[in-house]
Write a protein that holds these residues in place. Structure first.
Motif, PDB file in Angstrom:
ATOM      1  N   VAL A   1      36.044  33.105  33.557  1.00 47.56           N
ATOM      2  CA  VAL A   1      37.236  33.942  33.472  1.00 47.56           C
ATOM      3  C   VAL A   1      38.364  33.221  34.207  1.00 47.56           C
ATOM      4  O   VAL A   1      38.170  32.728  35.317  1.00 47.56           O
ATOM      5  CB  VAL A   1      36.992  35.327  34.105  1.00 47.56           C
ATOM      6  CG1 VAL A   1      38.249  36.185  34.034  1.00 47.56           C
ATOM      7  CG2 VAL A   1      35.834  36.032  33.420  1.00 47.56           C
ATOM      8  N   PRO A   2      39.543  33.116  33.612  1.00 45.06           N
ATOM      9  CA  PRO A   2      40.658  32.455  34.295  1.00 45.06           C
ATOM     10  C   PRO A   2      40.942  33.098  35.646  1.00 45.06           C
ATOM     11  O   PRO A   2      40.769  34.305  35.838  1.00 45.06           O
ATOM     12  CB  PRO A   2      41.833  32.651  33.322  1.00 45.06           C
ATOM     13  CG  PRO A   2      41.188  32.895  31.992  1.00 45.06           C
ATOM     14  CD  PRO A   2      39.905  33.604  32.276  1.00 45.06           C
ATOM     15  N   LEU A   3      41.411  32.280  36.585  1.00 44.13           N
ATOM     16  CA  LEU A   3      41.686  32.767  37.931  1.00 44.13           C
ATOM     17  C   LEU A   3      42.683  33.916  37.922  1.00 44.13           C
ATOM     18  O   LEU A   3      42.508  34.906  38.633  1.00 44.13           O
ATOM     19  CB  LEU A   3      42.218  31.614  38.796  1.00 44.13           C
ATOM     20  CG  LEU A   3      42.634  32.000  40.222  1.00 44.13           C
ATOM     21  CD1 LEU A   3      41.432  32.481  41.016  1.00 44.13           C
ATOM     22  CD2 LEU A   3      43.302  30.833  40.921  1.00 44.13           C
ATOM     23  N   ALA A   4      43.745  33.803  37.129  1.00 45.40           N
ATOM     24  CA  ALA A   4      44.757  34.851  37.093  1.00 45.40           C
ATOM     25  C   ALA A   4      44.160  36.179  36.664  1.00 45.40           C
ATOM     26  O   ALA A   4      44.504  37.234  37.197  1.00 45.40           O
ATOM     27  CB  ALA A   4      45.890  34.455  36.155  1.00 45.40           C
ATOM     28  N   GLU A   5      43.209  36.137  35.722  1.00 43.53           N
ATOM     29  CA  GLU A   5      42.601  37.377  35.248  1.00 43.53           C
ATOM     30  C   GLU A   5      41.608  37.932  36.261  1.00 43.53           C
ATOM     31  O   GLU A   5      41.409  39.143  36.351  1.00 43.53           O
ATOM     32  CB  GLU A   5      41.902  37.131  33.911  1.00 43.53           C
ATOM     33  CG  GLU A   5      41.484  38.413  33.207  1.00 43.53           C
ATOM     34  CD  GLU A   5      41.006  38.158  31.788  1.00 43.53           C
ATOM     35  OE1 GLU A   5      40.198  38.969  31.309  1.00 43.53           O
ATOM     36  OE2 GLU A   5      41.445  37.163  31.185  1.00 43.53           O
ATOM     37  N   ARG A   6      40.989  37.042  37.045  1.00 39.80           N
ATOM     38  CA  ARG A   6      40.112  37.527  38.110  1.00 39.80           C
ATOM     39  C   ARG A   6      40.914  38.171  39.233  1.00 39.80           C
ATOM     40  O   ARG A   6      40.503  39.167  39.820  1.00 39.80           O
ATOM     41  CB  ARG A   6      39.277  36.370  38.668  1.00 39.80           C
ATOM     42  CG  ARG A   6      38.052  36.042  37.820  1.00 39.80           C
ATOM     43  CD  ARG A   6      37.226  34.949  38.457  1.00 39.80           C
ATOM     44  NE  ARG A   6      37.877  33.651  38.317  1.00 39.80           N
ATOM     45  CZ  ARG A   6      37.711  32.641  39.180  1.00 39.80           C
ATOM     46  NH1 ARG A   6      36.976  32.819  40.264  1.00 39.80           N
ATOM     47  NH2 ARG A   6      38.307  31.485  38.975  1.00 39.80           N
ATOM     48  N   LEU A   7      42.054  37.583  39.542  1.00 38.19           N
ATOM     49  CA  LEU A   7      42.897  38.137  40.592  1.00 38.19           C
ATOM     50  C   LEU A   7      43.562  39.436  40.157  1.00 38.19           C
ATOM     51  O   LEU A   7      43.616  40.402  40.923  1.00 38.19           O
ATOM     52  CB  LEU A   7      43.963  37.118  41.002  1.00 38.19           C
ATOM     53  CG  LEU A   7      43.489  35.954  41.878  1.00 38.19           C
ATOM     54  CD1 LEU A   7      44.571  34.889  41.966  1.00 38.19           C
ATOM     55  CD2 LEU A   7      43.114  36.438  43.272  1.00 38.19           C
ATOM     56  N   VAL A   8      44.063  39.470  38.924  1.00 38.24           N
ATOM     57  CA  VAL A   8      44.753  40.659  38.409  1.00 38.24           C
ATOM     58  C   VAL A   8      44.230  40.958  37.011  1.00 38.24           C
ATOM     59  O   VAL A   8      44.745  40.438  36.019  1.00 38.24           O
ATOM     60  CB  VAL A   8      46.281  40.471  38.373  1.00 38.24           C
ATOM     61  CG1 VAL A   8      46.969  41.795  38.042  1.00 38.24           C
ATOM     62  CG2 VAL A   8      46.805  39.932  39.695  1.00 38.24           C
ATOM     63  N   PRO A   9      43.172  41.788  36.892  1.00 38.93           N
ATOM     64  CA  PRO A   9      42.663  42.150  35.570  1.00 38.93           C
ATOM     65  C   PRO A   9      43.747  42.818  34.733  1.00 38.93           C
ATOM     66  O   PRO A   9      44.617  43.521  35.270  1.00 38.93           O
ATOM     67  CB  PRO A   9      41.525  43.129  35.881  1.00 38.93           C
ATOM     68  CG  PRO A   9      41.145  42.840  37.290  1.00 38.93           C
ATOM     69  CD  PRO A   9      42.392  42.400  37.975  1.00 38.93           C
ATOM     70  N   PRO A  10      43.750  42.602  33.426  1.00 41.93           N
ATOM     71  CA  PRO A  10      44.800  43.190  32.577  1.00 41.93           C
ATOM     72  C   PRO A  10      44.720  44.705  32.548  1.00 41.93           C
ATOM     73  O   PRO A  10      43.650  45.297  32.659  1.00 41.93           O
ATOM     74  CB  PRO A  10      44.510  42.588  31.200  1.00 41.93           C
ATOM     75  CG  PRO A  10      43.063  42.218  31.238  1.00 41.93           C
ATOM     76  CD  PRO A  10      42.779  41.813  32.653  1.00 41.93           C
ATOM     77  N   MET A  11      45.879  45.336  32.404  1.00 42.01           N
ATOM     78  CA  MET A  11      45.935  46.785  32.272  1.00 42.01           C
ATOM     79  C   MET A  11      45.499  47.182  30.861  1.00 42.01           C
ATOM     80  O   MET A  11      45.526  46.366  29.939  1.00 42.01           O
ATOM     81  CB  MET A  11      47.355  47.275  32.547  1.00 42.01           C
ATOM     82  CG  MET A  11      47.839  47.016  33.966  1.00 42.01           C
ATOM     83  SD  MET A  11      46.825  47.816  35.233  1.00 42.01           S
ATOM     84  CE  MET A  11      47.204  49.543  34.925  1.00 42.01           C
ATOM     85  N   PRO A  12      45.086  48.435  30.660  1.00 38.08           N
ATOM     86  CA  PRO A  12      44.566  48.835  29.344  1.00 38.08           C
ATOM     87  C   PRO A  12      45.630  48.945  28.263  1.00 38.08           C
ATOM     88  O   PRO A  12      45.315  48.922  27.084  1.00 38.08           O
ATOM     89  CB  PRO A  12      43.929  50.199  29.625  1.00 38.08           C
ATOM     90  CG  PRO A  12      44.630  50.703  30.844  1.00 38.08           C
ATOM     91  CD  PRO A  12      44.939  49.498  31.663  1.00 38.08           C
ATOM     92  N   ASP A  13      46.894  49.108  28.636  1.00 39.53           N
ATOM     93  CA  ASP A  13      47.962  49.218  27.655  1.00 39.53           C
ATOM     94  C   ASP A  13      49.264  48.859  28.335  1.00 39.53           C
ATOM     95  O   ASP A  13      49.332  48.705  29.546  1.00 39.53           O
ATOM     96  CB  ASP A  13      48.041  50.634  27.063  1.00 39.53           C
ATOM     97  CG  ASP A  13      48.034  51.706  28.145  1.00 39.53           C
ATOM     98  OD1 ASP A  13      48.943  51.697  28.988  1.00 39.53           O
ATOM     99  OD2 ASP A  13      47.118  52.544  28.160  1.00 39.53           O
ATOM    100  N   GLY A  14      50.300  48.707  27.531  1.00 44.31           N
ATOM    101  CA  GLY A  14      51.596  48.371  28.099  1.00 44.31           C
ATOM    102  C   GLY A  14      52.191  47.150  27.430  1.00 44.31           C
ATOM    103  O   GLY A  14      51.634  46.600  26.467  1.00 44.31           O
ATOM    104  N   PRO A  15      53.318  46.674  27.914  1.00 43.74           N
ATOM    105  CA  PRO A  15      53.986  45.513  27.315  1.00 43.74           C
ATOM    106  C   PRO A  15      53.118  44.268  27.410  1.00 43.74           C
ATOM    107  O   PRO A  15      52.567  43.950  28.460  1.00 43.74           O
ATOM    108  CB  PRO A  15      55.269  45.368  28.144  1.00 43.74           C
ATOM    109  CG  PRO A  15      54.970  46.071  29.435  1.00 43.74           C
ATOM    110  CD  PRO A  15      54.055  47.188  29.084  1.00 43.74           C
ATOM    111  N   GLY A  16      52.986  43.570  26.293  1.00 43.88           N
ATOM    112  CA  GLY A  16      52.189  42.361  26.264  1.00 43.88           C
ATOM    113  C   GLY A  16      50.699  42.597  26.218  1.00 43.88           C
ATOM    114  O   GLY A  16      49.924  41.647  26.218  1.00 43.88           O
TER     115      GLY A  16
END
Length: 600
Positions: A58-73
């Motif tokens: 898993v990319p570091l950015a995604e480990r640090l800040v998992p994506p939100m379930p909805d929203g922009p992008g």
């Protein structure tokens, strides 16, 4: 539209424990055995036979800040429509469906908050009386808005205030009070809008109670990365009886709770923002040297949390424990972020670069806000007998610290007397309770009680009762006991930061009272940690729903069980609703709701 994450049905790869970065998943089912077994299986292959699954990359950015379930992008333009709606023959225009999915993170919590607002504002002026400690705070609030400090009221002030058309008996004689002014300023805001009457002095508190439901729904959504669970948390808070009763009364404790929840929410925002900054500075790649020395920069959300903690302390001194707990929690989150980014000595890095800024953001900002909250008292006259209580104490008095302004010296003396009062308050009260009994609702507080005979106050039988009982929704609180055990396990054995965060909030609002068991204290003080009980139940609901890798039958059974639990809590709330809102009911119906003798 309602995507879920982690224990709560995350949209992530299955077979992984994502507890380090926001999800919780469980190992996926064991794969079918190969026809031809390898001649020399590796240790990973042997472990696979026992359910082991390697962590996916898993990319570091995604480990640090998992994506939100909805929203922009995040929400795709061609998101599939709900299978349930399609089965019902309902097909929405794709543009409308995209809008609902794109904004569900706000639309759902706002809908729950509107429901909470209806519960809190409907007949807010009922009972048309000064109930329980409103006799102190409603009048103190009025005095603050009139002269900047609390006053001593005539003995018949309550009767005069409740007499239609009578003038409020305001006078300028200062009174000794033991709570800071912010909560009373807020209560007085409603009085300025709607007058010195029950609706007026309850309005601002009801508004904060409604907004706290919206905030908790958004907080739970961010913690669990699930809009569905965010709405569940908001719904559960909206149907808690203690939260409802305190939202409909001009007392300070709901105000304290509001600022605590706001501070917690800002710290969550700071956590995500800071981790995003850290990932950006590392270029999305673990870098031991850079993670050890990188400066995390300006942190406006943590400063905002400091402001909210200061407002908590400026409502009641119990906010000091929140300052310590939340400050420590924020620093430990920084340690976890640097460790995850690859720092070899994360504690040293945090001590060198993060602790001092955290101290200023939380402690210095909070204390500054607290002192500033006394501006009305400072602005009053320091002439003897003319200003707020004790305002003239330092005038002409010798001191070893002449460089300290006399107003600050007088305030310090005032606070020393208040401390003595709080630590030695032991006057017996009918409804006092020990904090050991709070979680099981051992001794609730009757805010208002009135007996009515047939033909009086809407009574249609021989004998009726009308009560406002300060008690939580029993099934919600008793479920929270189980949920807290689950959260303790998640925190201790799975290092789940979310469980640790909600337990920290609970501890800050609850544990300090065990040091004052000889003091006169009440169950309604517990409203400050009700949101964290709700978060614990929400986390349990997510665990019941099950991880994304579970079988279809497991998810169906889990979702049905979780849904049934929420429905039972709502039913339990509706059963006790007449006692939360002071409705007139037959005396036999009132007795059926007194499940224990200690509730009477």
């Amino acid at each position: 539209m309602w995507r879920m994450n982690g224990d709560t049905a995350a949209q992530t790869s299955t077979g992984t424990d994502h507890s380090a970065w926001g999800g919780v998943g469980l190992p996926s089912p064991r794969p079918a055995e190969s026809v031809a077994a390898p001649a020399a299986p590796t240790w990973r292959e042997r472990l696979a036979g026992h359910g082991y699954r390697a962590r996916p990359t898993v990319p570091l950015a995604e480990r640090l800040v998992p994506p939100m379930p909805d929203g922009p992008g995040v929400t795709p333009r061609d998101v599939p429509q709900s299978p349930l709606l399609l089965r019902l023959g309902i097909s929405l225009p794709q543009g409308l469906w995209y809008f609902l999915c794109r904004w569900s993170g706000w639309l759902g919590p706002i809908a729950v908050a509107v429901f909470a607002g209806l519960l809190r504002f409907t007949d807010l002026g009922r009972p048309n009386a000064i109930i329980f400690d409103e006799t102190y705070y409603a009048k103190d609030a009025y005095a603050l808005w009139q002269g900047g400090y609390e006053i001593s009221w005539p003995e018949d002030a309550n009767t005069t205030i409740m007499t239609p058309g009578a003038a409020v008996p305001y006078r300028e004689t200062a009174s000794y009070v033991v709570h800071p002014p912010v909560g009373k300023w807020i209560i007085g805001f409603g009085e300025q809008l709607f007058g010195m009457n029950p609706f007026g002095w309850r309005f601002a508190v009801a508004l904060l109670g409604t907004l706290s439901v919206l905030m908790l729904a958004r907080i739970a959504r961010r913690m669990f990365r699930s809009t569905l669970l965010g709405c569940v948390a908001g719904l559960l808070l909206s149907v808690d009886g203690l939260h409802l009763v305190l939202s409909r009364a001009a007392l300070l404790d709901l105000v304290v709770m509001f600022w605590i929840v706001a501070a917690f929410g800002f710290l969550l925002l700071d956590r995500d923002r800071t981790r995003g900054v850290l990932a950006g500075k590392l270029g999305g790649v673990e870098n031991a040297g850079l993670a050890q020395r990188v400066n995390l920069g300006w942190r406006p959300y943590r400063i905002a949390a400091g402001v909210c903690i200061g407002l908590t302390c400026a409502t009641k001194w119990s906010g000091l424990y929140v300052m310590a707990a939340f400050g420590l929690m924020s620093v430990l989150w920084d340690v976890g972020a640097r460790r995850l980014a690859g720092a070899p000595h994360p504690f040293r890095a945090v001590l060198a670069r993060d602790v001092v800024p955290a101290f200023f953001s939380v402690v210095v900002v909070s204390l500054s806000v607290y002192v500033a909250s006394w501006w009305g008292w400072f602005a009053s006259s320091n002439a003897p007998g003319k200003g707020g209580w004790g305002r003239d104490w330092a005038v002409g008095r010798s001191t070893d610290f002449p460089w300290i302004p006399e107003g600050l010296r007088a305030l310090w003396h005032y606070h020393s007397t208040v401390y003595e009062f709080h630590t030695h308050l032991s006057d017996p009260h009918t409804y006092q309770s020990n904090p050991w009994s709070w979680l099981v609702l051992g001794r609730p507080v009757s805010f208002y009680y009135e007996s009515a005979k047939q033909g009086q106050a809407g009574c249609t039988v021989a004998d009726c009762a009308r009560e406002v009982l300060g008690i939580g929704t029993p099934l919600l609180w008793w479920t929270a006991l189980v949920a807290l055990v689950y959260c303790l396990w998640r925190w201790a054995f799975r290092r789940d930061w979310r469980a640790g965060a909600l337990l920290c909030g609970l501890a800050a609002g609850y544990l300090p009272w065990f040091a004052y068991q000889q003091r006169t204290i009440f169950l309604f003080y517990a409203v400050v940690f009700v949101p964290f009980l709700v978060l614990a139940v929400t986390m349990l609901v997510g665990a019941l729903i099950g991880p994304p890798g579970a079988s279809r039958d497991r998810r169906i059974i889990g979702s049905a069980t979780a849904g049934l639990l929420v429905l039972l809590i709502v039913w339990n709330f509706l059963f006790f609703y007449p006692l939360f809102t002071g409705q007139t009911i037959p005396l036999d119906d009132w007795r059926r709701r007194m499940w224990f003798n200690s509730w009477i």
